[in-house]
Write a protein that holds these residues in place. Structure first.
Motif, PDB file in Angstrom:
ATOM      1  N   ASP A 282       0.862  -1.180   0.000  1.00  0.00           N
ATOM      2  CA  ASP A 282       0.000   0.000   0.000  1.00  0.00           C
ATOM      3  C   ASP A 282       0.903   1.235   0.000  1.00  0.00           C
ATOM      4  O   ASP A 282       1.546   1.542   1.009  1.00  0.00           O
ATOM      5  N   ILE A 283       0.961   1.934  -1.124  1.00  0.00           N
ATOM      6  CA  ILE A 283       1.888   3.060  -1.285  1.00  0.00           C
ATOM      7  C   ILE A 283       1.547   4.205  -0.327  1.00  0.00           C
ATOM      8  O   ILE A 283       2.431   4.775   0.324  1.00  0.00           O
ATOM      9  N   ASP A 284       0.260   4.553  -0.208  1.00  0.00           N
ATOM     10  CA  ASP A 284      -0.115   5.621   0.720  1.00  0.00           C
ATOM     11  C   ASP A 284       0.219   5.232   2.157  1.00  0.00           C
ATOM     12  O   ASP A 284       0.652   6.061   2.962  1.00  0.00           O
ATOM     13  N   GLY A 285       0.004   3.958   2.489  1.00  0.00           N
ATOM     14  CA  GLY A 285       0.360   3.494   3.828  1.00  0.00           C
ATOM     15  C   GLY A 285       1.847   3.622   4.091  1.00  0.00           C
ATOM     16  O   GLY A 285       2.271   4.002   5.192  1.00  0.00           O
ATOM     17  N   ALA A 286       2.659   3.309   3.080  1.00  0.00           N
ATOM     18  CA  ALA A 286       4.106   3.467   3.216  1.00  0.00           C
ATOM     19  C   ALA A 286       4.484   4.930   3.400  1.00  0.00           C
ATOM     20  O   ALA A 286       5.349   5.269   4.222  1.00  0.00           O
ATOM     21  N   LEU A 287       3.842   5.822   2.649  1.00  0.00           N
ATOM     22  CA  LEU A 287       4.128   7.257   2.787  1.00  0.00           C
ATOM     23  C   LEU A 287       3.708   7.778   4.160  1.00  0.00           C
ATOM     24  O   LEU A 287       4.350   8.687   4.709  1.00  0.00           O
ATOM     25  N   ALA A 288       2.648   7.201   4.718  1.00  0.00           N
ATOM     26  CA  ALA A 288       2.252   7.591   6.077  1.00  0.00           C
ATOM     27  C   ALA A 288       3.325   7.202   7.083  1.00  0.00           C
ATOM     28  O   ALA A 288       3.641   7.969   8.006  1.00  0.00           O
TER      29      ALA A 288
ATOM     30  N   LEU B  50      10.842   5.829  -2.795  1.00  0.00           N
ATOM     31  CA  LEU B  50      10.927   5.600  -1.360  1.00  0.00           C
ATOM     32  C   LEU B  50       9.738   4.774  -0.876  1.00  0.00           C
ATOM     33  O   LEU B  50       9.888   3.830  -0.089  1.00  0.00           O
ATOM     34  N   ALA B  51       8.540   5.132  -1.358  1.00  0.00           N
ATOM     35  CA  ALA B  51       7.334   4.424  -0.929  1.00  0.00           C
ATOM     36  C   ALA B  51       7.362   2.972  -1.395  1.00  0.00           C
ATOM     37  O   ALA B  51       6.967   2.054  -0.647  1.00  0.00           O
ATOM     38  N   GLU B  52       7.818   2.741  -2.614  1.00  0.00           N
ATOM     39  CA  GLU B  52       7.888   1.380  -3.132  1.00  0.00           C
ATOM     40  C   GLU B  52       8.886   0.550  -2.327  1.00  0.00           C
ATOM     41  O   GLU B  52       8.666  -0.635  -2.061  1.00  0.00           O
ATOM     42  N   TRP B  53       9.992   1.179  -1.934  1.00  0.00           N
ATOM     43  CA  TRP B  53      11.018   0.493  -1.142  1.00  0.00           C
ATOM     44  C   TRP B  53      10.448   0.104   0.223  1.00  0.00           C
ATOM     45  O   TRP B  53      10.615  -1.028   0.690  1.00  0.00           O
ATOM     46  N   VAL B  54       9.781   1.036   0.876  1.00  0.00           N
ATOM     47  CA  VAL B  54       9.265   0.812   2.225  1.00  0.00           C
ATOM     48  C   VAL B  54       8.064  -0.128   2.208  1.00  0.00           C
ATOM     49  O   VAL B  54       7.753  -0.766   3.220  1.00  0.00           O
TER      50      VAL B  54
END
Length: 467
Positions: free
Chosen positions: A309-315, A366-370
């Protein structure tokens, strides 16, 4: 693989949290993920038995006392994505896991910002008694503004002042656990009717800027007295705190180059504080995706990525950095003009992160990595391939071991135990049997109590103090 690198034994911790998903937002949707069972005690006891089978040093249980609402200034994304919310208390899990294991250690996260050290010292000592000395405390100063607000504050203390506060917090803990009860205070003298000799229990008489604790500890000395001290701060102020207090440090570095630099700084700081360079065990975050062969591991990794979940990673990243990444475009880079009152070392690490082309990672990258396993490196391959790669990481960075995050749980940990641990053991790079004794003795082989060079030793009762 060199002979010398094979002789150095790699250490594993499992990295988990009393919540859904932990470091991999969205992976709770995977049909084999069981992180939603975090509410069931059997999840934790089964996991503990799996980790002990794999001769892990311990399970490191993270915690937060707030939500990741920095992203977009709202709880909407973390709630929807299951980004470390809902989250339960970590300390209540330890007794049950200890009851089904004999050797596994338990590193429990608890903050210095919102609980008075007097009752907390009792909780630490209680767990150390119940586990026969297998407890460690991961000391955090806090980084989420939401936690501060819900504890009646406008915001957290400024970053460095949080560590000043934590310094005094540790002083109170050390005084209570090391300097209140003499070793032989409990006499259990039936004939005289004396359980504890009052002359051997002493008030700590602490009065400082933040705390006033005049009396005695209300727990008798536990096997370690002070549980093993864990810490994860790598900012300049965090390094100073770690150099004086930490016996194990967790770090997060996406590349060998950044990790080597961080490990050197930590060992230098320990030495500057009058301790040995290897008086601190350093664990680097890592996620392992493995299987019986390369092809199955790669297929598993591609499958995991499809659930991220990209938004979840950005959070997550926004919370770690204290920077609202919803204000950035997906192709933007973080840049150098970022000020943070959260985890400053995370900001520095994200700013340094770059791809194979040498260009700084974009917000999307960054989001894809996390998205799978958090910000630590991801190692994919057969058990043998992963073992060789981990040995190389240790040889090239001087790290002691790895704090293993999961993509799915308990599957990721079960795979490591089945495929990677035997390969490391065959190379002489991983323990085949546990060292006896407390967690501290297992980590250092120097007994149950803090070493003389550690700050806590300064608060021990000496003959002069007692007399």
């Amino acid at each position: 693989m060199s002979t010398t690198s094979a002789q150095r034994q790699i250490r594993f911790n499992a990295f988990d949290m009393n919540c859904v998903g932990h470091q991999s937002p969205g992976l709770w949707k995977h049909p084999k993920d069981q992180s939603a069972r975090y509410k069931d005690l059997s999840y934790w006891t089964d996991l503990a038995k799996t980790l002990e089978k794999g001769k892990f040093d311990g399970i490191f249980i993270a915690d937060v006392l707030g939500t990741y609402d920095v992203f977009g200034g709202s709880n909407e994304v973390p709630l929807r994505a299951g980004t470390q919310v809902p989250v339960n208390d970590p300390m209540m899990l330890v007794s049950a896991m200890a009851a089904v294991t004999e050797h596994l250690g338990f590193g429990v996260t608890a903050g210095t910002a919102y609980e008075h050290p007097y009752p907390f010292a009792r909780r630490l000592a209680t767990l150390d008694h119940l586990t026969k000395g297998r407890v460690g405390w991961n000391v955090v100063t806090g980084y989420l503004p939401s936690a501060a607000r819900n504890m009646g504050q406008e915001d957290q203390l400024e970053h460095d002042e949080r560590y000043n506060h934590a310094d005094e917090y540790m002083e109170v803990i050390y005084k209570l656990l090391e300097g209140s009860w003499e070793e032989d205070a409990v006499v259990r003298d039936v004939e005289r009717g004396i359980f504890t000799d009052p002359t051997k229990v002493h008030e700590i008489k602490h009065e400082g800027k933040y705390f006033k604790v005049p009396g005695i500890a209300i727990t008798e000395p536990s096997p370690q007295r002070t549980p093993v001290v864990f810490q994860a701060g790598a900012s300049p102020r965090g390094l100073k705190f770690a150099s004086e207090n930490a016996e194990a440090v967790f770090v997060t570095s996406p590349t060998k180059e950044i990790l080597k630099e961080t490990v050197t700084k930590i060992r230098d700081a320990a030495e500057a504080a009058g301790r040995g360079r290897y008086d601190v065990r350093i664990y680097a975050m890592q996620t392992i995706v493995t299987g019986p062969d390369s092809a199955s591991a790669e297929a598993k990794f591609e499958d995991y990525k499809s659930y991220a979940d990209i938004d979840g990673a950005l959070a997550l990243i926004s919370g770690w950095m204290g920077v609202d990444l919803s204000t950035y475009g997906p192709d933007d880079v973080i840049g150098d003009n970022v000020k943070s009152n959260a985890i400053q070392s995370s900001v520095a690490t994200f700013q340094k992160a770059s791809g194979d082309d040498g260009n700084p990672w974009t917000i999307r990258q960054l989001a894809e990595w996390v998205g799978v396993g958090g910000f630590g490196p991801i190692t994919v391959g057969s058990g043998a391939e992963v073992a060789e790669k981990l040995i190389d990481w240790v040889a090239e960075t001087d790290v002691d071991g790895f704090n293993l995050a999961y993509a799915i749980t308990p599957g990721t940990f079960e795979d490591v135990v089945e495929f990677v641990v035997p390969e490391l053991q065959a190379r002489g790079a991983y323990q085949s049997e546990y060292v006896e004794g407390t967690l501290r003795n297992k980590l250092f082989g120097k007994g149950d109590r803090v070493q003389e060079s550690h700050k806590a030793a300064n608060y021990r009762l000496s003959a002069a103090k007692v007399g």
